[in-house]
Design a protein around this motif. Sequence first.
Motif, PDB file in Angstrom:
ATOM      1  N   ASP A  18       0.811  -1.195   0.078  1.00  0.00           N
ATOM      2  CA  ASP A  18       0.066   0.045  -0.054  1.00  0.00           C
ATOM      3  C   ASP A  18       0.699   1.232  -0.016  1.00  0.00           C
ATOM      4  N   LEU A  19       1.907   1.188   0.770  1.00  0.00           N
ATOM      5  CA  LEU A  19       3.054   2.378   0.636  1.00  0.00           C
ATOM      6  C   LEU A  19       3.502   2.598  -0.888  1.00  0.00           C
ATOM      7  N   VAL A  20       3.605   1.566  -1.451  1.00  0.00           N
ATOM      8  CA  VAL A  20       4.200   1.655  -2.885  1.00  0.00           C
ATOM      9  C   VAL A  20       3.166   2.282  -3.723  1.00  0.00           C
ATOM     10  N   VAL A  21       1.814   1.658  -3.499  1.00  0.00           N
ATOM     11  CA  VAL A  21       0.876   2.251  -4.450  1.00  0.00           C
ATOM     12  C   VAL A  21       0.662   3.668  -4.294  1.00  0.00           C
ATOM     13  N   GLN A  22       0.764   4.129  -2.831  1.00  0.00           N
ATOM     14  CA  GLN A  22       0.503   5.473  -2.374  1.00  0.00           C
ATOM     15  C   GLN A  22       1.512   6.224  -3.181  1.00  0.00           C
ATOM     16  N   PRO A  28       3.698   9.125 -10.259  1.00  0.00           N
ATOM     17  CA  PRO A  28       3.698   7.867 -11.340  1.00  0.00           C
ATOM     18  C   PRO A  28       5.281   7.306 -11.744  1.00  0.00           C
ATOM     19  N   ASP A  29       6.105   8.488 -11.705  1.00  0.00           N
ATOM     20  CA  ASP A  29       7.465   8.115 -12.360  1.00  0.00           C
ATOM     21  C   ASP A  29       8.404   7.849 -11.176  1.00  0.00           C
ATOM     22  N   SER A  30       8.055   7.184  -9.963  1.00  0.00           N
ATOM     23  CA  SER A  30       8.985   7.250  -9.098  1.00  0.00           C
ATOM     24  C   SER A  30       9.984   6.172  -9.186  1.00  0.00           C
ATOM     25  N   TYR A  50      -2.720  -5.901  -7.312  1.00  0.00           N
ATOM     26  CA  TYR A  50      -3.126  -4.556  -7.543  1.00  0.00           C
ATOM     27  C   TYR A  50      -2.783  -3.959  -9.041  1.00  0.00           C
ATOM     28  N   ALA A  51      -1.967  -4.440  -9.596  1.00  0.00           N
ATOM     29  CA  ALA A  51      -1.615  -4.021 -11.000  1.00  0.00           C
ATOM     30  C   ALA A  51      -2.775  -4.745 -12.138  1.00  0.00           C
ATOM     31  N   HIS A  52      -3.222  -6.159 -11.642  1.00  0.00           N
ATOM     32  CA  HIS A  52      -3.916  -6.496 -12.549  1.00  0.00           C
ATOM     33  C   HIS A  52      -5.611  -6.064 -12.109  1.00  0.00           C
ATOM     34  N   GLU A  53      -5.732  -5.573 -11.072  1.00  0.00           N
ATOM     35  CA  GLU A  53      -6.892  -4.943 -10.794  1.00  0.00           C
ATOM     36  C   GLU A  53      -7.089  -3.513 -11.296  1.00  0.00           C
ATOM     37  N   GLY A  54      -6.035  -3.093 -11.630  1.00  0.00           N
ATOM     38  CA  GLY A  54      -6.030  -1.705 -12.055  1.00  0.00           C
ATOM     39  C   GLY A  54      -5.865  -0.707 -10.627  1.00  0.00           C
ATOM     40  N   THR A  55      -5.360  -1.196  -9.593  1.00  0.00           N
ATOM     41  CA  THR A  55      -5.403  -0.472  -8.458  1.00  0.00           C
ATOM     42  C   THR A  55      -4.020   0.305  -8.449  1.00  0.00           C
ATOM     43  N   ALA A  56      -3.127  -0.340  -9.125  1.00  0.00           N
ATOM     44  CA  ALA A  56      -1.614   0.322  -9.196  1.00  0.00           C
ATOM     45  C   ALA A  56      -1.234   0.362 -10.601  1.00  0.00           C
ATOM     46  N   ASP A  57      -0.677   1.347 -10.830  1.00  0.00           N
ATOM     47  CA  ASP A  57      -0.025   1.586 -12.352  1.00  0.00           C
ATOM     48  C   ASP A  57       1.362   1.540 -12.109  1.00  0.00           C
ATOM     49  N   LEU A  58       2.079   0.749 -12.722  1.00  0.00           N
ATOM     50  CA  LEU A  58       3.580   0.450 -12.587  1.00  0.00           C
ATOM     51  C   LEU A  58       4.093   0.637 -13.914  1.00  0.00           C
ATOM     52  N   SER A  59       3.477   1.291 -14.793  1.00  0.00           N
ATOM     53  CA  SER A  59       4.124   1.353 -16.134  1.00  0.00           C
ATOM     54  C   SER A  59       4.963   2.766 -16.374  1.00  0.00           C
ATOM     55  N   ARG A  60       5.004   3.516 -15.506  1.00  0.00           N
ATOM     56  CA  ARG A  60       5.586   4.758 -15.630  1.00  0.00           C
ATOM     57  C   ARG A  60       6.854   4.882 -14.477  1.00  0.00           C
ATOM     58  N   CYS A  61       6.853   4.123 -13.602  1.00  0.00           N
ATOM     59  CA  CYS A  61       7.813   4.055 -12.500  1.00  0.00           C
ATOM     60  C   CYS A  61       9.146   3.113 -12.942  1.00  0.00           C
ATOM     61  N   TYR A  62      10.190   3.534 -12.216  1.00  0.00           N
ATOM     62  CA  TYR A  62      11.664   2.914 -12.550  1.00  0.00           C
ATOM     63  C   TYR A  62      11.704   1.928 -11.278  1.00  0.00           C
ATOM     64  N   ILE A  63      12.250   0.914 -11.513  1.00  0.00           N
ATOM     65  CA  ILE A  63      12.388  -0.236 -10.455  1.00  0.00           C
ATOM     66  C   ILE A  63      13.920  -0.552 -10.571  1.00  0.00           C
ATOM     67  N   ILE A  94       5.767  -4.981 -17.667  1.00  0.00           N
ATOM     68  CA  ILE A  94       6.880  -3.938 -17.299  1.00  0.00           C
ATOM     69  C   ILE A  94       7.973  -3.736 -18.523  1.00  0.00           C
ATOM     70  N   ASP A  95       7.936  -2.515 -18.936  1.00  0.00           N
ATOM     71  CA  ASP A  95       9.002  -2.077 -20.008  1.00  0.00           C
ATOM     72  C   ASP A  95      10.558  -2.350 -19.279  1.00  0.00           C
ATOM     73  N   PRO A  96      11.210  -3.358 -19.963  1.00  0.00           N
ATOM     74  CA  PRO A  96      12.486  -3.484 -19.409  1.00  0.00           C
ATOM     75  C   PRO A  96      13.406  -2.498 -19.429  1.00  0.00           C
ATOM     76  N   GLU A  97      13.075  -1.353 -20.244  1.00  0.00           N
ATOM     77  CA  GLU A  97      14.159  -0.220 -20.214  1.00  0.00           C
ATOM     78  C   GLU A  97      13.852   0.469 -18.636  1.00  0.00           C
ATOM     79  N   ARG A  98      12.902   0.229 -18.140  1.00  0.00           N
ATOM     80  CA  ARG A  98      12.487   0.798 -16.722  1.00  0.00           C
ATOM     81  C   ARG A  98      12.794  -0.033 -15.568  1.00  0.00           C
ATOM     82  N   VAL A  99      13.622  -1.266 -15.883  1.00  0.00           N
ATOM     83  CA  VAL A  99      14.024  -1.921 -14.698  1.00  0.00           C
ATOM     84  C   VAL A  99      15.811  -1.889 -14.847  1.00  0.00           C
ATOM     85  N   VAL A 100      16.265  -1.428 -13.696  1.00  0.00           N
ATOM     86  CA  VAL A 100      17.857  -1.389 -13.574  1.00  0.00           C
ATOM     87  C   VAL A 100      18.448  -2.209 -12.531  1.00  0.00           C
ATOM     88  N   MET A 101      18.970  -3.449 -12.909  1.00  0.00           N
ATOM     89  CA  MET A 101      19.574  -4.183 -11.936  1.00  0.00           C
ATOM     90  C   MET A 101      21.069  -4.304 -11.955  1.00  0.00           C
TER      91      MET A 101
END
Length: 244
Positions: A18-22, A28-30, A50-63, A94-101
């Motif tokens: 829930d903290l992540v969703v908030q 959105p680009d956190s 949450y993502a499948h339900e539409g409660t969380a939008d992870l499409s613009r964040c960076y991980i 999730i766009d692989p370009e937004r995932v940094v590992m």
Amino acid sequence: MKIKIYDTNDEMSKAAADLVVQQLQEKPDSVICFPSGESPTGMLRYLVQYAHEGTADLSRCYIVGLDEWVGMDESNHGSCKHYLHTNFFNHLDIDPERVVMFNAKADDLEAECERINNFISSKGGLDIMMVGVGMNGHLGLNEPGTDWDLYAHVSDLDPITVQVGQKYFQEETALTKGITLGLKHLQEAKQPILIAAGTKKAGIIADSLQGHISVDVPATILQTLPHARILLDKFAASELERAS
């Protein structure tokens, strides 16, 4: 630091999600750092839900991945990359370009640390840095004795980390070094968040949150961070002298 105690691991995991969703609703680009291991599994499961339900939008964040065993990639079942792909990325679009590992097989690991440091800096720092805690008090692979002023770095693994780390592998595996975000990242994160569950973590949680502040127990750094959030189930919190 603010400590919150929940009755169950599931309740703690939901609160962390829930903290992540908030955060994502507010920005959105956190830039969000996730750990691997046992502690975050429930939280990641909620985020997928949450993502499948539409409660969380992870499409613009960076991980950003917290750490990795040196010499391993997602083909190693005990690797941090394999964990995050299996429990999180594979269930999301999730766009692989937004995932940094970390590329823990890179020829130049110092350059790899700089790459991660530069990425985080270019995005204005971490909005959330989520960590678990090791049995020796490590955060990420910041082992006992680690300089708190380090950003991403290569670490020599503590014997306890090597021993406990075997649980992630199907057969005994040589573990000698790690590559990890640093405790300076934790200090600078807008929301440093520790999650922990289970009786086995009770002793190190008490030492970390109420013991002597020392580089010998890296997690004691949380006592110096007024903005840190500590999410525990009642079992991990069972040796704390007081709940706040």
